[in-house]
Design a protein around this motif. Structure first.
Motif, PDB file in Angstrom:
ATOM      1  N   ARG A   1      19.629  94.088  53.039  1.00 20.74           N
ATOM      2  CA  ARG A   1      19.032  93.097  52.139  1.00 20.74           C
ATOM      3  C   ARG A   1      19.272  91.708  52.694  1.00 20.74           C
ATOM      4  N   GLN A   2      18.301  90.839  52.473  1.00 21.15           N
ATOM      5  CA  GLN A   2      18.449  89.463  52.921  1.00 21.15           C
ATOM      6  C   GLN A   2      19.366  88.734  51.957  1.00 21.15           C
ATOM      7  N   LEU A   3      20.317  87.989  52.500  1.00 18.32           N
ATOM      8  CA  LEU A   3      21.260  87.255  51.665  1.00 18.32           C
ATOM      9  C   LEU A   3      20.747  85.860  51.371  1.00 18.32           C
ATOM     10  N   ARG A   4      20.680  85.024  52.380  1.00 18.35           N
ATOM     11  CA  ARG A   4      20.203  83.653  52.178  1.00 18.35           C
ATOM     12  C   ARG A   4      19.640  83.130  53.478  1.00 18.35           C
ATOM     13  N   SER A   5      18.978  82.003  53.402  1.00 22.24           N
ATOM     14  CA  SER A   5      18.354  81.396  54.578  1.00 22.24           C
ATOM     15  C   SER A   5      18.533  79.882  54.526  1.00 22.24           C
ATOM     16  N   PRO A   6      19.747  79.399  54.797  1.00 26.63           N
ATOM     17  CA  PRO A   6      19.957  77.951  54.734  1.00 26.63           C
ATOM     18  C   PRO A   6      19.287  77.224  55.905  1.00 26.63           C
ATOM     19  N   ASN A   7      18.865  75.996  55.635  1.00 23.97           N
ATOM     20  CA  ASN A   7      18.306  75.148  56.691  1.00 23.97           C
ATOM     21  C   ASN A   7      19.428  74.677  57.600  1.00 23.97           C
ATOM     22  N   GLU A   8      19.096  74.472  58.855  1.00 23.88           N
ATOM     23  CA  GLU A   8      20.056  74.037  59.867  1.00 23.88           C
ATOM     24  C   GLU A   8      19.482  72.843  60.611  1.00 23.88           C
ATOM     25  N   SER A   9      20.349  72.004  61.127  1.00 17.25           N
ATOM     26  CA  SER A   9      19.930  70.956  62.055  1.00 17.25           C
ATOM     27  C   SER A   9      21.055  70.744  63.054  1.00 17.25           C
ATOM     28  N   GLU A  10      20.674  70.347  64.248  1.00 21.47           N
ATOM     29  CA  GLU A  10      21.635  70.203  65.322  1.00 21.47           C
ATOM     30  C   GLU A  10      21.091  69.216  66.338  1.00 21.47           C
TER      31      GLU A  10
END
Length: 144
Positions: free
Chosen positions: A43-52
């Motif tokens: 199951r998919q948990l979460r999908s937080p946005n990222e930046s780098e």
């Protein structure tokens, strides 16, 4: 793409991280094909946005997180997953790319800890949960 813990135990959760970063920012959320594994609950948990920022370039993206609960010992493999991303290559110009993720395989053990994976049960608990980057897209000419 990373699976944590690297030594999976039957009926216990392992977390699969898929981090997708592209130059500048994404024009829409990445499209990741749903996947299921035989004899495992996923199951998919979460999908937080990222930046780098690296080498003066800003990357934006998403980190997908999935819980995988293998129900039996045996061989498991995740392969052939693709992600379609649309990003601002040179704003306002956009580019679309399709990425094929590398294959990841694991063999769950029915024991709480396995001597091949870790010399002691305590060591297995202390592993880092830092995700790795699946693949980067570059907008520089001549770069893959």
């Amino acid at each position: 793409m990373m699976l944590d813990p690297p030594c999976v135990v039957v009926r216990q959760a392992a977390t699969l991280w898929i981090e997708v970063l592209a130059p500048n920012y994404m024009m829409a959320p990445p499209k990741l094909v749903d996947f299921q594994l035989r004899n495992a609950l996923t199951r998919q948990l979460r999908s937080p946005n990222e930046s780098e920022e690296r080498d003066g370039l800003t990357y934006g993206g998403v980190r997908f997180e999935f819980a995988i609960h293998p129900q039996e010992p045996g061989s498991y493999a995740i392969s052939g997953l693709t992600i379609v991303i649309k990003y601002a290559a040179d704003p306002p110009a956009t580019r679309e790319a399709t990425l094929t993720l590398p294959r990841i395989a694991f063999q769950p053990s029915s024991r709480m800890w396995h001597p091949i994976c870790s010399p002691s049960p305590l060591h297995a608990v202390c592993r880092s949960r830092r995700p790795s980057i699946a693949r980067r897209i570059s907008s520089r000419p001549g770069m893959p």
